[in-house]
Design a protein around this motif. Structure first.
Motif, PDB file in Angstrom:
ATOM      1  N   GLY A 126      16.214 -69.359  -9.888  1.00 19.24           N
ATOM      2  CA  GLY A 126      17.311 -69.904  -9.097  1.00 19.24           C
ATOM      3  C   GLY A 126      17.540 -69.070  -7.858  1.00 19.24           C
ATOM      4  O   GLY A 126      16.741 -68.179  -7.530  1.00 19.24           O
ATOM      5  N   VAL A 127      18.637 -69.347  -7.186  1.00 18.17           N
ATOM      6  CA  VAL A 127      18.992 -68.634  -5.962  1.00 18.17           C
ATOM      7  C   VAL A 127      20.423 -68.147  -6.068  1.00 18.17           C
ATOM      8  O   VAL A 127      21.317 -68.877  -6.533  1.00 18.17           O
ATOM      9  CB  VAL A 127      18.838 -69.556  -4.728  1.00 18.17           C
ATOM     10  N   ASN A 128      20.643 -66.902  -5.656  1.00 18.85           N
ATOM     11  CA  ASN A 128      22.002 -66.362  -5.629  1.00 18.85           C
ATOM     12  C   ASN A 128      22.818 -67.119  -4.595  1.00 18.85           C
ATOM     13  O   ASN A 128      22.457 -67.127  -3.409  1.00 18.85           O
ATOM     14  CB  ASN A 128      21.945 -64.867  -5.280  1.00 18.85           C
ATOM     15  N   PRO A 129      23.906 -67.792  -5.003  1.00 27.72           N
ATOM     16  CA  PRO A 129      24.670 -68.616  -4.057  1.00 27.72           C
ATOM     17  C   PRO A 129      25.345 -67.811  -2.952  1.00 27.72           C
ATOM     18  O   PRO A 129      25.663 -68.344  -1.892  1.00 27.72           O
ATOM     19  CB  PRO A 129      25.694 -69.310  -4.952  1.00 27.72           C
ATOM     20  N   THR A 130      25.524 -66.526  -3.188  1.00 28.88           N
ATOM     21  CA  THR A 130      26.196 -65.682  -2.204  1.00 28.88           C
ATOM     22  C   THR A 130      25.224 -65.110  -1.181  1.00 28.88           C
ATOM     23  O   THR A 130      25.449 -65.174   0.033  1.00 28.88           O
ATOM     24  CB  THR A 130      26.939 -64.525  -2.890  1.00 28.88           C
TER      25      THR A 130
ATOM     26  N   GLY B  21      15.593 -63.972 -10.807  1.00 29.65           N
ATOM     27  CA  GLY B  21      14.648 -64.054 -11.914  1.00 29.65           C
ATOM     28  C   GLY B  21      13.241 -63.579 -11.624  1.00 29.65           C
ATOM     29  O   GLY B  21      12.376 -63.658 -12.503  1.00 29.65           O
ATOM     30  N   THR B  22      12.951 -63.096 -10.434  1.00 30.74           N
ATOM     31  CA  THR B  22      11.601 -62.619 -10.135  1.00 30.74           C
ATOM     32  C   THR B  22      11.362 -61.248 -10.775  1.00 30.74           C
ATOM     33  O   THR B  22      12.298 -60.479 -10.988  1.00 30.74           O
ATOM     34  CB  THR B  22      11.365 -62.518  -8.620  1.00 30.74           C
ATOM     35  N   THR B  23      10.107 -60.964 -11.079  1.00 30.72           N
ATOM     36  CA  THR B  23       9.756 -59.697 -11.720  1.00 30.72           C
ATOM     37  C   THR B  23       9.115 -58.706 -10.756  1.00 30.72           C
ATOM     38  O   THR B  23       9.009 -57.521 -11.065  1.00 30.72           O
ATOM     39  CB  THR B  23       8.758 -59.948 -12.868  1.00 30.72           C
ATOM     40  N   GLY B  24       8.616 -59.221  -9.620  1.00 25.86           N
ATOM     41  CA  GLY B  24       7.905 -58.363  -8.681  1.00 25.86           C
ATOM     42  C   GLY B  24       6.448 -58.152  -9.061  1.00 25.86           C
ATOM     43  O   GLY B  24       5.724 -57.415  -8.387  1.00 25.86           O
ATOM     44  N   LYS B  25       5.996 -58.825 -10.133  1.00 25.31           N
ATOM     45  CA  LYS B  25       4.629 -58.642 -10.604  1.00 25.31           C
ATOM     46  C   LYS B  25       3.711 -59.771 -10.107  1.00 25.31           C
ATOM     47  O   LYS B  25       4.153 -60.904  -9.944  1.00 25.31           O
ATOM     48  CB  LYS B  25       4.592 -58.600 -12.124  1.00 25.31           C
TER      49      LYS B  25
ATOM     50  N   SER C 112      12.113 -78.575  -4.577  1.00 29.49           N
ATOM     51  CA  SER C 112      10.881 -78.483  -5.362  1.00 29.49           C
ATOM     52  C   SER C 112      10.701 -77.051  -5.855  1.00 29.49           C
ATOM     53  O   SER C 112      10.954 -76.091  -5.120  1.00 29.49           O
ATOM     54  CB  SER C 112       9.671 -78.894  -4.518  1.00 29.49           C
ATOM     55  N   ARG C 113      10.268 -76.899  -7.075  1.00 28.59           N
ATOM     56  CA  ARG C 113      10.121 -75.560  -7.638  1.00 28.59           C
ATOM     57  C   ARG C 113       8.880 -74.900  -7.053  1.00 28.59           C
ATOM     58  O   ARG C 113       7.759 -75.415  -7.190  1.00 28.59           O
ATOM     59  CB  ARG C 113      10.015 -75.625  -9.169  1.00 28.59           C
ATOM     60  N   SER C 114       9.069 -73.770  -6.398  1.00 29.31           N
ATOM     61  CA  SER C 114       7.979 -73.101  -5.675  1.00 29.31           C
ATOM     62  C   SER C 114       7.356 -71.983  -6.494  1.00 29.31           C
ATOM     63  O   SER C 114       7.742 -71.703  -7.623  1.00 29.31           O
ATOM     64  CB  SER C 114       8.498 -72.563  -4.341  1.00 29.31           C
ATOM     65  N   ARG C 115       6.368 -71.347  -5.876  1.00 31.43           N
ATOM     66  CA  ARG C 115       5.627 -70.230  -6.462  1.00 31.43           C
ATOM     67  C   ARG C 115       4.758 -70.676  -7.638  1.00 31.43           C
ATOM     68  O   ARG C 115       4.576 -69.941  -8.611  1.00 31.43           O
ATOM     69  CB  ARG C 115       6.565 -69.093  -6.873  1.00 31.43           C
TER      70      ARG C 115
END
Length: 210
Positions: A47-51, A57-61, A190-193
């Motif tokens: 998701g995206v932080n609304p602020t 939710g990304t892991t950086g991996k 659309s769900r990316s990545r």
């Protein structure tokens, strides 16, 4: 009798050798086959932080991929030669260079996937460095364009990634979509990545890509 025996033996040996050579010559050269990979996750968000507007939710991996075996490689093997290419967001890394363990490199080719039948003799393979990646993760410079008004990432038509793999073989790869299930016209929701791409891997070590 001995002379006759030896002549017959030599004749039979020559006949066998000629037959073997004919059999070898008759074997067709099997062309390499294109593989298509769909919905490969590249550190997707939840998701995206609304602020802040930042992804959640990304892991950086990175997701590591072995082109020879057509399969993902565990992240715990990131320091090995088991993988060839890695994906995280719009960044694509190659297993080669001073910060990697493999022999890999990459070259961005301008032209169609079908036209690229061999690695160009003029190709200069870049490698990942601490200062930057072999495949630039910048809109318009590597494999994609980013539209800031629509927030959409689209593959650039006529851009093919020529890959030297971690074990020194060659492949060509074209990204087809950055979105889950490869929608024809992705939108901001659309769900990316999630990569869909096709590639050809040449296992014999030559530069032929067809």
């Amino acid at each position: 009798m001995k002379i006759t025996y030896h002549v017959l033996l030599i004749t039979a040996s020559l006949a066998t050798t000629i037959a073997c050579k004919k059999e070898d010559a008759a074997q067709p050269v099997v062309p390499v086959q294109a593989q298509t990979v769909t919905n490969l996750p590249a550190d997707p968000t939840t998701g995206v932080n609304p602020t802040t507007g930042q992804p959640l939710g990304t892991t950086g991996k990175y997701t590591f991929y072995n082109l020879r075996d057509n399969k993902t490689v565990a992240n715990t093997d990131s320091a090995s030669n088991k993988w060839d290419i890695g994906f995280r967001g719009t960044s694509v890394i190659i297993n080669g260079g001073p910060i990697r363990s493999g022999q890999g490199g990459a070259y961005v080719y301008t032209g169609t996937f079908e036209q690229l039948t061999t690695v160009p003799t003029s190709a200069t393979f870049a490698q990942d460095q601490t200062s930057g990646l072999a495949i630039p993760a910048v809109s318009g410079s590597g494999w994609y364009n980013y539209n800031s008004s629509t927030n959409i990432v689209t593959p650039i038509p006529g851009r093919v990634l020529v890959i030297r793999t971690g074990d020194g073989k060659y492949a060509k790869l074209e990204v087809l979509s950055y979105y889950e299930n490869a929608p024809a016209a992705p939108v901001a929701t659309s769900r990316s990545r999630f990569y869909t791409f096709r590639y050809v891997y040449q296992p014999d070590g030559s530069t032929k890509l067809n």
